[in-house]
Scaffold this active site. Structure first.
Site, PDB file in Angstrom:
ATOM      1  N   CYS A 142      26.892 -34.347  13.680  1.00  0.00           N
ATOM      2  CA  CYS A 142      28.028 -33.578  13.169  1.00  0.00           C
ATOM      3  C   CYS A 142      29.353 -34.082  13.729  1.00  0.00           C
ATOM      4  O   CYS A 142      30.412 -33.849  13.153  1.00  0.00           O
ATOM      5  CB  CYS A 142      27.859 -32.095  13.473  1.00  0.00           C
ATOM      6  SG  CYS A 142      27.761 -31.723  15.240  1.00  0.00           S
ATOM      7  N   GLY A 207      23.814 -31.728  25.712  1.00  0.00           N
ATOM      8  CA  GLY A 207      22.432 -32.203  25.775  1.00  0.00           C
ATOM      9  C   GLY A 207      21.876 -32.647  24.448  1.00  0.00           C
ATOM     10  O   GLY A 207      20.982 -33.507  24.395  1.00  0.00           O
ATOM     11  N   GLY A 285      17.787 -24.002  12.117  1.00  0.00           N
ATOM     12  CA  GLY A 285      17.399 -25.287  12.681  1.00  0.00           C
ATOM     13  C   GLY A 285      17.691 -25.358  14.172  1.00  0.00           C
ATOM     14  O   GLY A 285      17.861 -24.330  14.834  1.00  0.00           O
ATOM     15  N   GLY A 288      21.121 -23.910  15.040  1.00  0.00           N
ATOM     16  CA  GLY A 288      21.095 -22.473  14.800  1.00  0.00           C
ATOM     17  C   GLY A 288      20.349 -21.734  15.904  1.00  0.00           C
ATOM     18  O   GLY A 288      20.784 -20.679  16.383  1.00  0.00           O
TER      19      GLY A 288
END
Length: 544
Positions: A142, A207, A285, A288
């Protein structure tokens, strides 16, 4: 061996500036006019991997037979032999990274270039099929879209990758250039080590990026798309990332985009209602799930999760018992949003889930959110259209807005980054020593092969002179051991001076001087041989 070396052409090739792509096209025939493969009328691509392209060959009778292709291949190689002073002979393949990130490009640009994980293997196959690219890897998240390559020619390789990015995204190269960064060799290696260590992330020490770097290796190994340089580069980056997190406190505090998203949402809500506000999450996911974890850690007691199926939500519910998780199907997304004060979106959808007309139809937010509805979109491509910002009762935040959260404690972040840089410098030195050692591997192999051929020939003569009646198994073994021992002892010194792995004080320049001297003394002609192997591999790849 410097990539920036200037090569003076001899009189016989004074005006010639051979192009790798031109010779490659000649090698596979005039019908090959594109740099990424063979036209569909000749071959239909079924899958790609480094070292070869699996194809289904057409039965078109107009195709040239295999012997013609072999002749073309030999012709191309002969041209390279004749042009031994060409700059390709003097260039070392470069490791390069070209891409964009949250630091260089807005989300609107990043989402157009994003490559879904399921398509990484296909993208690597297309990149490796470019004329000047030997190896490739794609890291698309992202916050970044980066392409790592081993390029036969730095300038031509980068140009081909930029053209590929432009074609894949539909963005003109001229527009891409304003947002791209390009790094080479040591700088490219350092960059990946910093990425894996969380130093280049929006949230220091994040992480999730290390897991994404690991996924590049996993997918690459499964598809056979990684070469030895890229494979070692990413493995060393993973090792460095783990070491940085183990030996520094870089991962303390908010360490992911998801945690920053939760921090931002709570920051924007009225303080007295921040934990009682109605929370909705679209998508269950990995990111989320982290949103739910961080909300629970902050004291939130209830969240509604909209997902295509209940299985992932059930799994999260079993793992997190401190927060009430309510599942709703995707068909109830809008009705669930109508009841929510904060809507987190984290799905892989390539189309917006919320547009202006959807949000305008929702009732105003409750008192808990000051009459507003907050949309915190951590997806790329975005799940919430930019047009939603025009709705008076809505506030939209995407991954670029998370900078507000992570700009705190800059001094502490810089201190941790400096500790990490010390570790990265050590690991970078180790990787560069390994790569430098590859320079002499072909010479080592050729020198040993040369010695073995002499040994075999002389042994044969000796055996013939001694006669079969003398050659018992014990005698034969003793003579062979004697010959091998002499060869190994004679080669020990030269081979030691061809190794440059950082274990002694010998510099790379000294080692390369030794390599060139041995090449001349024994006529090993290593550089030309390496090039011929590379060109032959490219020719065979396109023909296969």
């Amino acid at each position: 061996m410097s990539a920036s070396s200037t090569v003076v052409f001899t009189a016989s090739v004074a005006a010639a500036k051979p192009d790798f792509s031109l010779l490659l096209k000649r090698a596979v025939g005039a019908h090959v006019i594109h740099s990424i493969g063979i036209p569909p009328s000749i071959r239909r691509m079924r899958g790609m991997r480094r070292g070869g392209v699996r194809c289904e060959v057409s039965t078109d009778p107009s195709m040239k037979d295999a012997s013609d292709s072999r002749v073309s291949s030999i012709s191309a190689l002969e041209q390279f032999k004749a042009l031994g002073t060409d700059r390709y002979m003097k260039e070392r393949s470069s490791i390069a990274v070209i891409g964009l990130s949250i630091h260089t490009a807005p989300v609107e640009m990043r989402e157009k270039l994003a490559v879904p994980e399921a398509q990484w293997s296909r993208a690597v196959g297309e990149l490796c099929n470019l004329n000047h690219i030997e190896e490739a890897a794609v890291l698309s998240t992202c916050n970044r879209m980066e392409i790592y390559v081993v390029a036969l020619s730095w300038h031509r390789g980068i140009r081909e990758v930029m053209d590929w990015m432009s074609k894949a995204s539909g963005i003109p190269v001229s527009e891409l250039r304003d947002h791209l960064f390009m790094l080479r060799d040591g700088d490219a290696t350092r960059h990946l080590f910093e990425v894996a260590s969380g130093l280049d992330s929006l949230v220091l020490g994040e992480g999730q990026i290390l897991a994404q770097v690991k996924q590049v290796i996993k997918i690459g190994q499964a598809s056979g798309g990684l070469g030895k340089n890229i494979d070692r580069l990413f493995k060393d980056a993973i090792s460095t990332g783990k070491k940085v997190r183990t030996e520094t406190s870089i991962s303390s505090g908010a360490v992911s985009v998801s945690s920053a998203a939760v921090e931002l949402a709570l920051m924007k809500l009225p303080a007295s209602y921040s934990l009682s506000a109605s929370m909705l999450l679209i998508g269950a996911g990995k990111m989320g799930k982290l949103v739910i974890k961080h909300l629970s850690a902050k004291g939130c007691k209830r969240i509604v999760v909209v997902n295509r199926s209940p299985e992932k939500v059930d799994a999260i519910r079993e793992e997190l018992s401190d927060i009430e998780i309510i599942y709703r199907p995707l068909s109830e997304m809008l009705s669930s949003a109508a009841e929510a004060d904060v809507v987190f979106t984290s799905t892989a959808s390539e189309m917006p889930l919320f547009l202006k007309e959807h949000v305008e139809s929702l009732p105003p937010g409750s008192q808990r959110s000051g009459g507003l509805r907050l949309f915190v979109d951590i997806s790329v491509p975005r799940n919430v259209g930019s047009c939603v910002s025009e709705v008076e009762t809505a506030r939209v935040y995407n991954v670029d807005d998370l900078k507000e959260v992570v700009d705190a404690n800059k001094e502490d972040r810089l201190r941790k980054a400096m500790e990490a840089q010390t570790i990265i410098a050590q690991e970078l030195k180790s990787f560069e020593a390994w790569r430098d050692s590859l320079e002499t591997v072909p010479t080592i192999k050729k020198l040993r092969s040369y010695a073995e051929r002499i040994k075999s020939a002389e042994l044969e003569k000796c055996m013939q002179k001694m006669g079969e009646d003398v050659l018992t198994k014990k005698v034969r073994r003793a003579v062979e051991d004697l010959a091998s021992g002499i060869v190994n002892k004679l080669l020990h010194g030269p081979l030691q001076h061809l190794r440059c792995d950082g274990s002694d004080s010998r510099t790379l320049d000294e080692t390369l001087e030794n390599m060139h001297a041995l090449n001349r003394m024994f006529s090993l002609d290593t550089e030309k041989s390496i090039l011929e192997q590379k060109i032959k591999a490219k020719v065979e790849k396109v023909q296969s």
